[in-house]
Write an enzyme that holds these catalytic residues in place. Structure first.
Site, short mmCIF file in Angstrom:
data_model
loop_
_atom_site.label_atom_id
_atom_site.label_comp_id
_atom_site.label_asym_id
_atom_site.label_seq_id
_atom_site.Cartn_x
_atom_site.Cartn_y
_atom_site.Cartn_z
N SER A 55 5.42 -3.98 8.22
CA SER A 55 5.38 -2.94 7.19
C SER A 55 4.04 -2.24 7.08
O SER A 55 3.99 -1.07 6.68
CB SER A 55 5.74 -3.55 5.83
OG SER A 55 7.06 -4.08 5.86
N THR A 56 2.94 -2.88 7.41
CA THR A 56 1.62 -2.28 7.23
C THR A 56 0.78 -2.45 8.48
O THR A 56 1.08 -3.27 9.36
CB THR A 56 0.87 -2.92 6.04
OG1 THR A 56 0.56 -4.27 6.37
CG2 THR A 56 1.70 -2.87 4.77
#
Length: 308
Positions: free
Chosen positions: A24-25
């Protein structure tokens, strides 16, 4: 959203296992997923950093464009690929249209096996039931609101509050982007091949011959969106050079031939007549010899490959 794509070359041109690893990041790493994917036999790994709540995934979009017939897209878990059941089904439909397959290592989904296809059909039925329940709840809520004398919909939008209108605009833009990315593998390769040397009118005609209903304006808008999101090269939206009528016919015929090299000269002539294209002399009936002359010119201009 930043995306980092890394595809390791395979020695086998077909029937590859291609892994897709997403976190996600930027701070998170994909090593754990890569280890599982390599252990499963993946000869290529595509990495992506992006939120699970968004469908805007450039690396996945590129992978879906380039995957070949017989290849299998592999993920560790379903949530690494799709944000919802409907999104998962859309991706699998795109793969099926190209003759490719899908497999999730930790879920009973493998479209190369009868059991996996059964699980996929169950997911499809669940998604259909979910949509039906949401629709019924929405209708029931509207009926209840009307019975209480309340108007359905967002009161902020009805009263044109700036904040509500801004949120609506953002939601519409996001939905538009999802639609463009979901269909890009159908029309974007043709646009890349023909732009900027061909006009949007010519490209729309070629796509129409392939069964894709695009207007020049919608096509231009979609290309501009992809360029603005850094999903396509800016050359797509450069202004086309002015062309003489005969040059336009030459590029149009080249585009039709490139989209389906199996078409005969008579087939192309028939398509031009159905498009109401006039011959270089202004006639309405096309002969195979007229098509051949323009196609030969296109070959000399290297718009299409030379005949063997």
């Amino acid at each position: 959203m930043a995306a980092d794509t890394q595809i390791r070359a395979s020695r086998r041109p077909q029937r590859r296992l291609i892994g897709y690893a997403r976190v996600s990041t930027e701070e998170q790493a994909t090593e754990a997923q890569e280890m599982e994917l390599r252990a499963a036999g993946c000869v290529a790994i595509v990495e992506e950093h992006g939120s699970g709540a968004s469908r805007a995934r450039p690396a996945l979009l590129k992978l879906l464009r380039e995957i070949g017939a017989g290849d299998t897209l592999v993920v560790v878990r379903l949530d690494r690929l799709a944000r919802s059941v409907s999104h998962l089904l859309e991706v699998i439909e795109d793969l099926a249209a190209k003759g490719a397959h899908f497999r999730s290592l930790r879920d009973p989904i493998d479209t190369t096996t009868p059991q996996g296809m059964f699980s996929l059909q169950v997911l499809g039925a669940v998604a259909q039931l979910e949509r039906a329940l949401i629709s019924e709840r929405t209708k029931a809520g509207i009926r209840a609101a009307k019975a209480k004398g309340k108007l359905p919909g967002n009161p902020g939008i009805r009263q044109r509050w700036p904040e509500a209108l801004a949120q609506l605009t953002e939601a519409q833009k996001a939905a538009y982007g999802r639609r463009i990315q979901a269909t890009a593998n159908q029309w974007l390769p043709t646009v890349r091949r023909m732009r900027p040397d061909h006009t949007w009118d010519d490209i729309a005609r070629v796509l129409k011959q392939r069964g894709l209903d695009w207007t020049p304006e919608r096509l231009r808008r979609a290309a501009k969106w992809l360029v603005s999101e850094h999903l396509a090269d800016a050359s797509l939206v450069r202004k086309s050079p002015p062309r003489l009528p005969e040059d336009r016919l030459m590029t149009l015929i080249a585009g039709i031939h490139s989209s389906n090299p199996e078409l005969t000269l008579r087939d192309i002539a028939g398509q031009l007549e159905r498009l109401h294209e006039r011959t270089p002399r202004g006639g309405s009936k096309w002969s195979p010899s007229s098509v051949k002359n323009l196609l030969d010119r296109a070959r000399r201009a290297r718009l299409v490959e030379a005949a063997p």
